[in-house]
Design a protein around this motif. Structure first.
Motif, PDB file in Angstrom:
ATOM      1  N   ALA A  44       0.816  -1.221   0.000  1.00  0.00           N
ATOM      2  CA  ALA A  44       0.000   0.000   0.000  1.00  0.00           C
ATOM      3  C   ALA A  44       0.848   1.268   0.000  1.00  0.00           C
ATOM      4  CB  ALA A  44      -0.934   0.002   1.205  1.00  0.00           C
ATOM      5  N   THR A  45       2.160   1.121   0.126  1.00  0.00           N
ATOM      6  CA  THR A  45       3.035   2.291   0.206  1.00  0.00           C
ATOM      7  C   THR A  45       2.978   3.126  -1.069  1.00  0.00           C
ATOM      8  OG1 THR A  45       4.553   1.283   1.787  1.00  0.00           O
ATOM      9  CG2 THR A  45       5.454   3.019   0.397  1.00  0.00           C
ATOM     10  N   ARG A  46       2.945   4.453  -0.893  1.00  0.00           N
ATOM     11  CA  ARG A  46       2.949   5.380  -2.020  1.00  0.00           C
ATOM     12  C   ARG A  46       4.180   6.280  -1.922  1.00  0.00           C
ATOM     13  NH1 ARG A  46      -2.242   8.701  -1.946  1.00  0.00           N
ATOM     14  NH2 ARG A  46      -1.855   8.654   0.296  1.00  0.00           N
ATOM     15  N   LEU A  47       4.735   6.603  -3.088  1.00  0.00           N
ATOM     16  CA  LEU A  47       5.963   7.378  -3.149  1.00  0.00           C
ATOM     17  C   LEU A  47       5.753   8.694  -3.890  1.00  0.00           C
ATOM     18  CD1 LEU A  47       6.916   4.402  -2.611  1.00  0.00           C
ATOM     19  CD2 LEU A  47       8.915   4.920  -4.030  1.00  0.00           C
ATOM     20  N   LEU A  57       5.048  13.970 -11.925  1.00  0.00           N
ATOM     21  CA  LEU A  57       3.596  13.851 -11.932  1.00  0.00           C
ATOM     22  C   LEU A  57       3.149  13.012 -13.118  1.00  0.00           C
ATOM     23  CD1 LEU A  57       2.853  17.611 -11.227  1.00  0.00           C
ATOM     24  CD2 LEU A  57       2.480  15.747  -9.617  1.00  0.00           C
ATOM     25  N   LYS A  58       2.237  12.071 -12.868  1.00  0.00           N
ATOM     26  CA  LYS A  58       1.687  11.234 -13.928  1.00  0.00           C
ATOM     27  C   LYS A  58       0.463  11.897 -14.534  1.00  0.00           C
ATOM     28  CE  LYS A  58       1.066   7.852 -11.074  1.00  0.00           C
ATOM     29  NZ  LYS A  58       0.682   6.543 -10.484  1.00  0.00           N
ATOM     30  N   LEU A  59       0.376  11.835 -15.848  1.00  0.00           N
ATOM     31  CA  LEU A  59      -0.799  12.335 -16.542  1.00  0.00           C
ATOM     32  C   LEU A  59      -1.888  11.271 -16.513  1.00  0.00           C
ATOM     33  CD1 LEU A  59       0.708  14.115 -19.673  1.00  0.00           C
ATOM     34  CD2 LEU A  59      -0.552  15.176 -17.810  1.00  0.00           C
ATOM     35  N   GLY A  60      -3.028  11.642 -15.963  1.00  0.00           N
ATOM     36  CA  GLY A  60      -4.121  10.695 -15.877  1.00  0.00           C
ATOM     37  C   GLY A  60      -5.234  11.031 -16.855  1.00  0.00           C
ATOM     38  N   ALA A  61      -6.382  10.409 -16.645  1.00  0.00           N
ATOM     39  CA  ALA A  61      -7.538  10.637 -17.510  1.00  0.00           C
ATOM     40  C   ALA A  61      -7.981  12.092 -17.427  1.00  0.00           C
ATOM     41  CB  ALA A  61      -8.679   9.712 -17.091  1.00  0.00           C
ATOM     42  N   GLY A  62      -8.265  12.678 -18.575  1.00  0.00           N
ATOM     43  CA  GLY A  62      -8.722  14.057 -18.610  1.00  0.00           C
ATOM     44  C   GLY A  62      -7.652  15.074 -18.306  1.00  0.00           C
ATOM     45  N   ALA A  71       5.847   1.430  -5.343  1.00  0.00           N
ATOM     46  CA  ALA A  71       7.273   1.127  -5.283  1.00  0.00           C
ATOM     47  C   ALA A  71       7.762   0.480  -6.576  1.00  0.00           C
ATOM     48  CB  ALA A  71       7.558   0.230  -4.083  1.00  0.00           C
ATOM     49  N   THR A  72       7.039  -0.520  -7.078  1.00  0.00           N
ATOM     50  CA  THR A  72       7.435  -1.177  -8.328  1.00  0.00           C
ATOM     51  C   THR A  72       7.304  -0.227  -9.506  1.00  0.00           C
ATOM     52  OG1 THR A  72       6.728  -3.323  -7.449  1.00  0.00           O
ATOM     53  CG2 THR A  72       6.983  -3.133  -9.843  1.00  0.00           C
ATOM     54  N   GLU A  73       6.255   0.573  -9.505  1.00  0.00           N
ATOM     55  CA  GLU A  73       5.997   1.532 -10.576  1.00  0.00           C
ATOM     56  C   GLU A  73       7.112   2.569 -10.690  1.00  0.00           C
ATOM     57  OE1 GLU A  73       2.190   4.379 -11.801  1.00  0.00           O
ATOM     58  OE2 GLU A  73       2.621   3.916  -9.691  1.00  0.00           O
ATOM     59  N   SER A  74       7.811   2.840  -9.589  1.00  0.00           N
ATOM     60  CA  SER A  74       8.833   3.886  -9.576  1.00  0.00           C
ATOM     61  C   SER A  74      10.192   3.414 -10.098  1.00  0.00           C
ATOM     62  CB  SER A  74       9.011   4.410  -8.146  1.00  0.00           C
ATOM     63  OG  SER A  74       9.622   3.425  -7.312  1.00  0.00           O
ATOM     64  N   VAL A  79      15.025   5.386  -9.031  1.00  0.00           N
ATOM     65  CA  VAL A  79      14.861   5.936  -7.683  1.00  0.00           C
ATOM     66  C   VAL A  79      15.927   5.374  -6.750  1.00  0.00           C
ATOM     67  CG1 VAL A  79      12.399   6.374  -7.889  1.00  0.00           C
ATOM     68  CG2 VAL A  79      13.177   4.128  -7.125  1.00  0.00           C
ATOM     69  N   SER A  80      16.317   6.188  -5.781  1.00  0.00           N
ATOM     70  CA  SER A  80      17.276   5.762  -4.763  1.00  0.00           C
ATOM     71  C   SER A  80      16.500   5.446  -3.490  1.00  0.00           C
ATOM     72  CB  SER A  80      18.309   6.869  -4.502  1.00  0.00           C
ATOM     73  OG  SER A  80      19.213   6.481  -3.496  1.00  0.00           O
ATOM     74  N   LEU A  81      16.026   4.209  -3.408  1.00  0.00           N
ATOM     75  CA  LEU A  81      15.202   3.828  -2.262  1.00  0.00           C
ATOM     76  C   LEU A  81      15.981   3.898  -0.952  1.00  0.00           C
ATOM     77  CD1 LEU A  81      13.229   0.812  -3.779  1.00  0.00           C
ATOM     78  CD2 LEU A  81      12.499   3.188  -3.539  1.00  0.00           C
ATOM     79  N   ALA A  82      17.300   3.699  -1.023  1.00  0.00           N
ATOM     80  CA  ALA A  82      18.123   3.777   0.184  1.00  0.00           C
ATOM     81  C   ALA A  82      18.138   5.189   0.758  1.00  0.00           C
ATOM     82  CB  ALA A  82      19.552   3.333  -0.130  1.00  0.00           C
ATOM     83  N   GLN A  83      17.841   6.174  -0.088  1.00  0.00           N
ATOM     84  CA  GLN A  83      17.786   7.563   0.370  1.00  0.00           C
ATOM     85  C   GLN A  83      16.348   8.047   0.565  1.00  0.00           C
ATOM     86  OE1 GLN A  83      20.670   9.146   1.137  1.00  0.00           O
ATOM     87  NE2 GLN A  83      21.577   7.159   0.643  1.00  0.00           N
ATOM     88  N   GLY A  84      15.421   7.099   0.532  1.00  0.00           N
ATOM     89  CA  GLY A  84      14.024   7.461   0.728  1.00  0.00           C
ATOM     90  C   GLY A  84      13.744   7.886   2.160  1.00  0.00           C
ATOM     91  N   ILE A  85      12.744   8.726   2.315  1.00  0.00           N
ATOM     92  CA  ILE A  85      12.367   9.246   3.630  1.00  0.00           C
ATOM     93  C   ILE A  85      10.925   8.873   3.921  1.00  0.00           C
ATOM     94  CG2 ILE A  85      11.996  11.350   4.979  1.00  0.00           C
ATOM     95  CD1 ILE A  85      14.203  12.626   3.226  1.00  0.00           C
ATOM     96  N   LEU A  86      10.707   8.284   5.082  1.00  0.00           N
ATOM     97  CA  LEU A  86       9.353   7.944   5.499  1.00  0.00           C
ATOM     98  C   LEU A  86       8.686   9.198   6.054  1.00  0.00           C
ATOM     99  CD1 LEU A  86       7.130   5.841   6.006  1.00  0.00           C
ATOM    100  CD2 LEU A  86       8.151   5.444   8.255  1.00  0.00           C
ATOM    101  N   LEU A  87       7.762   9.758   5.305  1.00  0.00           N
ATOM    102  CA  LEU A  87       7.071  10.963   5.763  1.00  0.00           C
ATOM    103  C   LEU A  87       6.081  10.638   6.871  1.00  0.00           C
ATOM    104  CD1 LEU A  87       6.372  12.714   2.337  1.00  0.00           C
ATOM    105  CD2 LEU A  87       8.377  12.908   3.835  1.00  0.00           C
ATOM    106  N   GLY A  88       5.520   9.432   6.829  1.00  0.00           N
ATOM    107  CA  GLY A  88       4.552   9.020   7.829  1.00  0.00           C
ATOM    108  C   GLY A  88       3.525   8.106   7.196  1.00  0.00           C
ATOM    109  N   PHE A  89       2.290   8.182   7.711  1.00  0.00           N
ATOM    110  CA  PHE A  89       1.249   7.259   7.275  1.00  0.00           C
ATOM    111  C   PHE A  89      -0.038   8.030   6.961  1.00  0.00           C
ATOM    112  CE2 PHE A  89       4.295   5.010   9.766  1.00  0.00           C
ATOM    113  CZ  PHE A  89       4.427   3.772   9.155  1.00  0.00           C
ATOM    114  N   SER A  90      -0.601   7.720   5.815  1.00  0.00           N
ATOM    115  CA  SER A  90      -1.910   8.256   5.464  1.00  0.00           C
ATOM    116  C   SER A  90      -2.948   7.174   5.731  1.00  0.00           C
ATOM    117  CB  SER A  90      -1.936   8.655   3.988  1.00  0.00           C
ATOM    118  OG  SER A  90      -1.912   7.485   3.166  1.00  0.00           O
ATOM    119  N   GLU A  91      -4.204   7.466   5.442  1.00  0.00           N
ATOM    120  CA  GLU A  91      -5.258   6.472   5.632  1.00  0.00           C
ATOM    121  C   GLU A  91      -5.061   5.279   4.707  1.00  0.00           C
ATOM    122  OE1 GLU A  91      -8.954   8.443   5.057  1.00  0.00           O
ATOM    123  OE2 GLU A  91      -8.902   9.474   7.008  1.00  0.00           O
TER     124      GLU A  91
END
Length: 314
Positions: A44-47, A57-62, A71-74, A79-91
């Motif tokens: 569920a993690t988002r980057l 930014l990804k271009l979506g519909a419309g 994570a896989t999409e990135s 991406v440098s996952l080793a330098q990633g920062i955990l901002l926290g948790f969303s819903e």
């Protein structure tokens, strides 16, 4: 006698400025050294992908723009996952800010790299995402400029999910910094003081601002900066609102100041112009209908909110 300590709006003014919509639960007490690895193991993690002061930014519909990547999409964006920062948790799950390695001109057609300021000024993403972007941008900028221990010069290591750097040589721990900036609108009932910096957009006037120095209160900084930049002495100083400002990692602290003199002695090394504006003229500047095309800062800026709060205070 009524209890007036919290006699204030339920939504304080700081909640209406740009970058203030961050909804992430930071869970600061739970930032372990392996927290990024654990987050990346969660599907569920988002980057948020960032590179050179730009957000991918990804271009979506419309034509809608989406700042969130899996994570896989990135992976194609180096991406440098080793330098990633955990901002926290969303819903929806963990949220990370991650530096990407693909240059903007090498991105596929469906992905755009847009600078942070344009993202916020043009309202390209929602307020919650803009707040998360400000958090991630500030932290990534701090890590980029604080790679080496300031005590012994050894390259330090990221710890606590990106909220600390540890020196393996001398053991010193370094923590992300936030630079406080006082931004102030000097005003009477009839008029307010606005200045114009040399780098401003054509016709723009704004509140004065300056960094708060070590050992200085917010109020003292407001008085000092106003005197230095405009030659105006202040009496009472009142706090109004604050704003995260990721350029690169500041906190704007907005105040109103009470002028004790009228004669302006502008520091023209700092400002291109500085003058008094009456309320009706400032209202036209806010509405973008001034006859000389003078304007105030855009709606997301705390300066805009200081100016509008004064105009509406009559």
């Amino acid at each position: 006698m009524s209890f007036r300590l919290f006699d204030a709006p339920l939504r304080e003014p700081s909640q209406f400025v740009g970058f203030a919509g961050n909804m992430i639960d930071r869970q600061s007490e739970n930032r372990a050294d392996d927290s990024v690895d654990k987050a990346l193991a969660d599907p569920a993690t988002r980057l948020l992908l960032m590179h050179g002061g730009r957000l991918y930014l990804k271009l979506g519909a419309g034509g809608a723009l989406d700042p969130w990547f899996g994570a896989t999409e990135s992976e194609p964006f180096k991406v440098s996952l080793a330098q990633g920062i955990l901002l926290g948790f969303s819903e929806r799950g963990p949220v990370l800010a991650v530096p990407a390695g693909v240059e903007p001109e090498q991105l596929p057609e469906a992905v755009k790299a847009i600078d942070y300021r344009s993202v916020y000024m043009q309202g390209l993403i929602d307020e919650a995402a803009a707040g998360a972007m400000a958090q991630g941008a500030a932290l990534l900028a701090w890590h980029a400029s604080h790679r080496f221990c300031s005590k012994c010069g050894t390259e330090s290591q990221m710890r606590a999910g990106g909220y600390k750097r540890h020196c393996p040589n001398c053991g010193t721990e370094h923590f992300p910094r936030t630079d406080p900036v006082a931004i102030m609108l000097t005003a009477t009932r009839e008029k307010c003081l606005l200045g114009r910096g040399r780098h401003f957009a054509p016709g723009m006037y704004s509140a004065l601002a300056g960094f708060i120095e070590p050992g200085e209160t917010i109020e003292a900084a407001v008085r000092r900066e106003t005197l230095e930049e405009a030659g105006i002495r202040l009496g009472r100083v009142v706090y109004h609102a604050s704003q995260p400002w990721p350029f690169p990692y500041s906190l704007m602290i907005g105040c109103f100041g009470e002028p004790l003199n009228d004669d302006i002695q502008a520091d023209l090394n700092e400002l291109e112009d500085c003058r008094w504006f009456f309320r009706d003229e400032v209202r036209l500047m806010l509405e973008r209908t001034h006859k000389d095309n003078l304007v105030t800062p855009p709606k997301g800026a705390i300066a805009h909110h200081l100016i509008r709060a004064w105009v509406n205070s009559e």
